[in-house]
Design a protein around this motif. Structure first.
Motif, mmCIF file in Angstrom:
data_model
loop_
_atom_site.group_PDB
_atom_site.id
_atom_site.type_symbol
_atom_site.label_atom_id
_atom_site.label_comp_id
_atom_site.label_asym_id
_atom_site.label_seq_id
_atom_site.Cartn_x
_atom_site.Cartn_y
_atom_site.Cartn_z
ATOM 1 N N ASP A 1 62.020 23.956 -19.543
ATOM 2 C CA ASP A 1 61.625 23.131 -20.629
ATOM 3 C C ASP A 1 61.026 23.425 -21.335
ATOM 4 O OD1 ASP A 1 59.241 24.342 -19.546
ATOM 5 O OD2 ASP A 1 58.495 22.387 -19.228
ATOM 6 N N ASN A 2 61.674 24.969 -21.788
ATOM 7 C CA ASN A 2 61.616 25.365 -23.699
ATOM 8 C C ASN A 2 61.675 24.205 -25.064
ATOM 9 O OD1 ASN A 2 62.492 26.636 -26.468
ATOM 10 N ND2 ASN A 2 60.860 27.608 -25.216
ATOM 11 N N ALA A 3 60.628 23.956 -25.586
ATOM 12 C CA ALA A 3 60.625 22.535 -26.554
ATOM 13 C C ALA A 3 62.087 22.986 -27.128
ATOM 14 C CB ALA A 3 59.684 22.942 -27.127
ATOM 15 N N GLY A 4 62.761 24.651 -27.915
ATOM 16 C CA GLY A 4 63.108 24.792 -28.926
ATOM 17 C C GLY A 4 64.986 24.868 -27.986
ATOM 18 N N MET A 5 64.866 24.727 -26.853
ATOM 19 C CA MET A 5 65.504 24.871 -25.973
ATOM 20 C C MET A 5 66.154 23.066 -25.589
ATOM 21 S SD MET A 5 67.039 27.584 -25.973
ATOM 22 C CE MET A 5 66.173 27.679 -27.952
ATOM 23 N N MET A 6 65.298 21.561 -25.446
ATOM 24 C CA MET A 6 65.393 20.795 -24.795
ATOM 25 C C MET A 6 65.676 20.653 -26.608
ATOM 26 S SD MET A 6 61.774 20.742 -23.020
ATOM 27 C CE MET A 6 61.752 18.861 -22.352
ATOM 28 N N LEU A 7 65.256 20.505 -27.736
ATOM 29 C CA LEU A 7 65.961 19.313 -28.619
ATOM 30 C C LEU A 7 67.245 20.409 -29.003
ATOM 31 C CD1 LEU A 7 65.252 18.285 -32.043
ATOM 32 C CD2 LEU A 7 64.272 20.537 -32.308
ATOM 33 N N LEU A 8 67.213 21.403 -28.567
ATOM 34 C CA LEU A 8 69.154 21.632 -29.432
ATOM 35 C C LEU A 8 69.830 21.475 -27.983
ATOM 36 C CD1 LEU A 8 70.476 23.603 -30.191
ATOM 37 C CD2 LEU A 8 70.553 25.348 -28.652
ATOM 38 N N LYS A 9 69.258 20.743 -27.282
ATOM 39 C CA LYS A 9 70.339 19.885 -25.903
ATOM 40 C C LYS A 9 70.402 18.453 -26.821
ATOM 41 C CE LYS A 9 70.887 18.956 -21.143
ATOM 42 N NZ LYS A 9 70.256 19.581 -19.473
ATOM 43 N N TYR A 10 69.270 17.992 -27.304
ATOM 44 C CA TYR A 10 69.293 16.370 -27.277
ATOM 45 C C TYR A 10 70.054 16.214 -28.741
ATOM 46 C CZ TYR A 10 67.110 12.700 -28.085
ATOM 47 O OH TYR A 10 66.230 10.620 -28.293
ATOM 48 N N LEU A 11 69.947 17.385 -29.558
ATOM 49 C CA LEU A 11 70.221 17.143 -30.756
ATOM 50 C C LEU A 11 71.947 17.438 -30.304
ATOM 51 C CD1 LEU A 11 68.295 19.286 -33.078
ATOM 52 C CD2 LEU A 11 68.585 16.946 -33.308
ATOM 53 N N VAL A 12 73.011 18.341 -29.663
ATOM 54 C CA VAL A 12 74.217 18.599 -29.157
ATOM 55 C C VAL A 12 74.659 17.092 -28.671
ATOM 56 C CG1 VAL A 12 75.629 19.123 -27.841
ATOM 57 C CG2 VAL A 12 74.253 20.842 -29.055
ATOM 58 N N ARG A 13 73.366 16.566 -28.080
ATOM 59 C CA ARG A 13 73.683 14.875 -27.244
ATOM 60 C C ARG A 13 74.344 13.947 -27.786
ATOM 61 N NH1 ARG A 13 70.325 13.495 -21.799
ATOM 62 N NH2 ARG A 13 71.776 15.046 -20.156
ATOM 63 N N LEU A 14 73.843 13.843 -29.595
ATOM 64 C CA LEU A 14 73.686 13.831 -30.413
ATOM 65 C C LEU A 14 74.563 13.710 -31.223
ATOM 66 C CD1 LEU A 14 69.887 12.959 -31.500
ATOM 67 C CD2 LEU A 14 71.490 11.265 -30.072
ATOM 68 N N ASP A 15 75.719 14.415 -30.833
ATOM 69 C CA ASP A 15 77.108 14.821 -31.644
ATOM 70 C C ASP A 15 76.462 15.745 -32.775
ATOM 71 O OD1 ASP A 15 78.584 13.311 -29.483
ATOM 72 O OD2 ASP A 15 77.936 11.573 -30.935
ATOM 73 N N VAL A 16 75.144 16.433 -32.706
ATOM 74 C CA VAL A 16 75.513 17.138 -33.812
ATOM 75 C C VAL A 16 75.446 18.748 -33.591
ATOM 76 C CG1 VAL A 16 73.858 18.801 -35.235
ATOM 77 C CG2 VAL A 16 73.341 16.090 -34.523
ATOM 78 N N CYS A 17 76.569 19.296 -34.706
ATOM 79 C CA CYS A 17 77.637 20.049 -34.311
ATOM 80 C C CYS A 17 76.964 21.389 -35.820
ATOM 81 C CB CYS A 17 78.434 20.192 -34.287
ATOM 82 S SG CYS A 17 79.618 19.563 -35.935
ATOM 83 N N ASP A 18 76.842 20.993 -36.403
ATOM 84 C CA ASP A 18 76.261 22.224 -37.218
ATOM 85 C C ASP A 18 74.329 22.913 -37.179
ATOM 86 O OD1 ASP A 18 75.698 24.302 -38.757
ATOM 87 O OD2 ASP A 18 77.323 23.244 -40.147
ATOM 88 N N ILE A 19 73.495 23.621 -37.208
ATOM 89 C CA ILE A 19 72.230 23.854 -36.988
ATOM 90 C C ILE A 19 71.864 24.904 -37.095
ATOM 91 C CG2 ILE A 19 70.361 23.680 -35.045
ATOM 92 C CD1 ILE A 19 71.709 22.019 -32.946
ATOM 93 N N LEU A 20 71.243 24.448 -37.847
ATOM 94 C CA LEU A 20 70.106 25.865 -38.491
ATOM 95 C C LEU A 20 68.800 26.332 -38.026
ATOM 96 C CD1 LEU A 20 69.736 25.079 -42.507
ATOM 97 C CD2 LEU A 20 71.817 26.796 -41.086
#
Length: 564
Positions: free
Chosen positions: A477-496
């Protein structure tokens, strides 16, 4: 406190403390009315360094204990669950233990601990005086009958036997009396009062000692083994010494208090107190020398001593690893940790079960309802955009110009993770950490995305905590890894990525905002670094991940690093 740093004076009252190296007669008992020190540095201290003292350091520690006049030296653990390695003080047989015991024993007793169920009687040879003299058998209440039978078998083979029922406070007076009487039938050399969780107060010690004193055979010494979770071990040892019982008393301690979590009673302090008040003649100088030149090195890499987890585990009468597990998460407030420990079943408190505690932790964190009314709006807002995730790592401060430049681009949406980034007004804040929630500014709720475990009202969006977990140890439940998973679920495919540095053992080097700095054990930091590397590397196979700031302690494959 009076220390004798010079040549030791003869102490004829204590036959095992004379300067000459006489061969000890095994028929001499420990139940005579003297107080003896059992040093358990090489056993209890092993929880700090995984028993890797090094062969020569082990011999040096033993030599210092002999020179100091310590009566009983516990050389480590006997276990058939490991493969013997020379630099470790976990032994699988008597021949291995004999290698660390000097030929001139100087009247000392050399012992090892066996945890019930970890060493079979059939592996123990008949006593012949060439290796260990004594066995301390530690066992839980549920194993009492089998453990006492094993004690009887060990004694029949000629060894001194110390009976140690762990967690003495778990026994009612009636149960404790029955245990004492059962021990009388075995006639061990010592019967222990064990304060396994460091929460035994003076009244409890007096009560248990009185029960043992009045019911235990006069031929059996009483031992005391304690931890410093609530800073009671030294005070209790003094109280025990002040009883001035005619019975022999053994008090366990370790050099520098080396031991798991809060640590043990300090041998050097105990020796000084007994010298000052009981007329003993222990020499502290050898102890202080080996503490300075050997034991302090272990402290620098794996510290022990009074701590919040140690205190909490003591108040909840549970294994300290449960509290340390929660602390290592760095996601909980004191109140949260206290509440989770209070949810534990009684039968789970004494033997550490990480899976059980993880289940309690996740169930606690999954409380709360999601509120995703703005989910479609957020998904539309992110469409076709790069997302800049800003974690609070030190590089987010040191390379803040790079971060600000990247965030200012029109096609970039910036989201800070668990903090309000002080060097740029980000588009959103993502918050999943109850500890960080305490520092959150409610005035920013209009741009704050939280997970459902956060009790914030009126925020932009509240995501389901349980759906954002991963299965990687250390970062589930690392916050950064949780946000990353959430963004991928929202179809974000380019992350800095900025500030995703991983963790240094030097906590002052970990955070862009020092108020966020938290303490954790090195093993916990290692798990987070390894876990972040695994998760990021896996996502890098499917989406574009690019570092804006240089990572320090994570290694990620299949991705690029940009210095611009």
């Amino acid at each position: 406190m009076k220390f004798y740093l010079g040549k030791r004076e003869p102490a004829h009252r204590f036959p095992f403390r004379e300067g000459s190296c006489r061969v000890r007669r095994m028929e001499e008992g420990l139940a005579e009315g003297h107080i003896r020190i059992l040093d358990c540095t090489l056993q209890d201290g092993g929880y700090c360094n995984q028993w890797r003292f090094g062969f020569e350091n082990t011999r040096r520690i033993i030599r210092s204990l002999i020179d100091a006049g310590v009566d009983i030296i516990e050389c480590g653990i006997l276990s058939d669950r490991v493969t013997y390695r020379r630099d470790f003080t976990i032994f699988t047989g008597m021949e291995e233990a004999a290698q660390v015991i000097p030929e001139e024993r100087c009247g000392r007793i050399f012992a090892c601990r066996i945890n019930y169920g970890e060493y079979g009687l059939e592996k123990l040879p008949e006593y012949d005086g060439t290796s260990l003299d004594a066995i301390r058998l530690a066992f839980h209440k549920v194993d009492m009958a089998g453990a006492l039978k094993l004690c009887s078998g060990i004694k029949a083979k000629g060894y001194r036997v110390f009976v140690e029922p762990m967690a003495a406070l778990d026994y009612s007076d009636e149960e404790f009396v029955e245990l004492v009487r059962m021990s009388n039938r075995i006639a061990p050399d010592a019967f222990y009062i064990a304060d396994s969780f460091g929460n035994m107060g003076r009244k409890d010690l007096v009560r248990l000692f009185s029960v043992a004193e009045h019911n235990l055979s006069v031929r059996i010494a009483i031992g005391y083994h304690a931890y410093h979770n609530m800073q009671l071990a030294y005070a209790n040892a003094q109280a025990l010494a002040d009883f001035k019982s005619k019975r022999g008393i053994i008090i366990d301690s370790s050099i520098f208090g080396m031991g798991r979590g809060a640590g043990n009673l300090n041998t050097e302090l105990l020796a000084g107190y007994l010298n000052e008040n009981m007329g003993t003649r222990y020499l502290p100088k050898p102890l202080l020398t080996v503490m300075d030149e050997v034991v302090s090195r272990y402290y620098s890499s794996c510290s022990w001593g009074y701590s919040l987890p140690g205190y909490l585990s003591a108040t909840h009468n549970c294994h300290p690893e449960y509290a340390y597990y929660l602390e290592d998460k760095n996601t909980l407030t004191l109140e949260d940790m206290d509440e989770i420990l209070g949810l534990m079943r009684e039968d789970k408190r004494h033997n550490y079960d990480q899976q059980y505690m993880e289940g309690l932790y996740l169930a606690y964190m999954k409380q709360g309802e999601a509120c995703e009314e703005n989910l479609s709006e957020l998904k539309h807002y992110l469409r076709g955009k790069q997302v800049l995730m800003i974690a609070p790592g030190m590089s987010a401060e040191k390379e803040r110009e790079k971060v600000a430049t990247a965030a200012a681009r029109r096609d970039v949406v910036s989201i800070s993770v668990n903090f309000d980034y002080p060097y740029y007004n980000t588009d959103f804040i993502f918050l999943s950490n109850l500890r960080r929630y305490r520092y959150w500014n409610p005035g920013l709720k209009g741009k704050t995305i939280v997970t459902s475990n956060i009790p914030a009202e009126g925020v932009y969006l509240k995501a389901k905590y349980g759906e954002l977990l991963n299965n990687i140890e250390g970062v589930k439940d690392n916050a950064g890894m949780m946000l990353l998973k959430y963004l991928v679920r929202l179809d974000v495919c380019d992350i800095l990525l900025a500030g995703f540095d991983g963790y240094s053992y030097d906590i002052s080097q970990n955070y862009a905002v020092q108020e966020l700095a938290v303490h954790a054990r090195r093993a916990a930091f290692d798990k987070v670094n390894t876990g972040m590397s695994r998760v990021l590397s896996e996502y890098a196979k499917h989406i574009r991940l690019e570092f804006v700031t240089e990572p320090k302690h994570v290694q990620i494959t299949r991705m690029t690093f940009t210095a611009t």
